[in-house]
Write a protein that holds these residues in place. Structure first.
Motif, PDB file in Angstrom:
ATOM      1  N   ASP A 188       0.673  -0.976   0.064  1.00  0.00           N
ATOM      2  CA  ASP A 188       0.205   0.058  -0.003  1.00  0.00           C
ATOM      3  C   ASP A 188       0.925   1.279  -0.239  1.00  0.00           C
ATOM      4  O   ASP A 188       0.504   2.128  -0.704  1.00  0.00           O
ATOM      5  CB  ASP A 188      -0.946   0.118   1.051  1.00  0.00           C
TER       6      ASP A 188
ATOM      7  N   ARG B  34       2.231   1.608  -3.601  1.00  0.00           N
ATOM      8  CA  ARG B  34       1.327   2.215  -4.239  1.00  0.00           C
ATOM      9  C   ARG B  34       1.088   3.777  -4.125  1.00  0.00           C
ATOM     10  O   ARG B  34       0.835   4.628  -5.098  1.00  0.00           O
ATOM     11  CB  ARG B  34      -0.287   1.628  -4.402  1.00  0.00           C
ATOM     12  N   GLN B  35       0.951   4.289  -2.921  1.00  0.00           N
ATOM     13  CA  GLN B  35       0.756   5.711  -2.450  1.00  0.00           C
ATOM     14  C   GLN B  35       1.931   6.398  -2.915  1.00  0.00           C
ATOM     15  O   GLN B  35       1.848   7.567  -3.283  1.00  0.00           O
ATOM     16  CB  GLN B  35       0.691   5.843  -1.095  1.00  0.00           C
TER      17      GLN B  35
END
Length: 150
Positions: free
Chosen positions: A144, A147-148
């Protein structure tokens, strides 16, 4: 080689051998699976034998409730303090007025880093964000986070 202590005793010789020589790996497995547990168990057995010996050789006066009250009171005070501390921490965590946010920086966006997990490992990679007080504000998994950052 840094393993969490809870996982070390589950490691096989081949897993230890990836970070050190086979001889050292065998010594580590022997220590974590046999020697250390034997020492802990032996310490508890010796403590129980000593307590039994003390109780068998104690006089009726030494075994009275009055003789045990200072120790019982001390243990009770410590237990009460731990319970109060736990409730206090939970109440502080539930405080709705507490400000939990990312610290503001003038540098721009945080540097992009990649977190690689070696192939075949379960990987417990998490990224923790902290507030101004140094408390963890939230936690995201490594995928995550990547992805950020992208």
């Amino acid at each position: 080689m840094e393993f969490p202590i809870i996982d070390v005793s589950k490691q096989s010789v081949s897993q230890f051998a990836t970070a050190c020589t086979r001889e050292k790996a065998m010594r580590m497995v022997a220590w974590y699976r046999f020697v250390r547990p034997s020492l802990v168990l032996g310490t508890w057995v010796l403590a129980a034998a000593y307590i039994r010996w003390c109780l068998v050789h104690a006089s009726a006066e030494e075994l009275s409730l009055d003789a045990f009250m200072p120790g019982i009171s001390g243990i009770g005070i410590v237990v009460l303090a731990m319970i109060l501390w736990t409730f206090g921490r939970q109440m502080d965590a539930m405080n709705a007025n507490r400000v939990r946010r990312m610290p503001e920086t003038s540098d721009g966006p945080p540097p992009v880093t990649t977190l690689e997990v070696p192939h075949g490992e379960a990987g417990r990679c998490l990224v923790a964000y902290h507030d101004d007080d140094g408390m963890i504000s939230h936690v995201v998994t490594a995928p995550d986070f990547e992805r950020q950052a992208a």
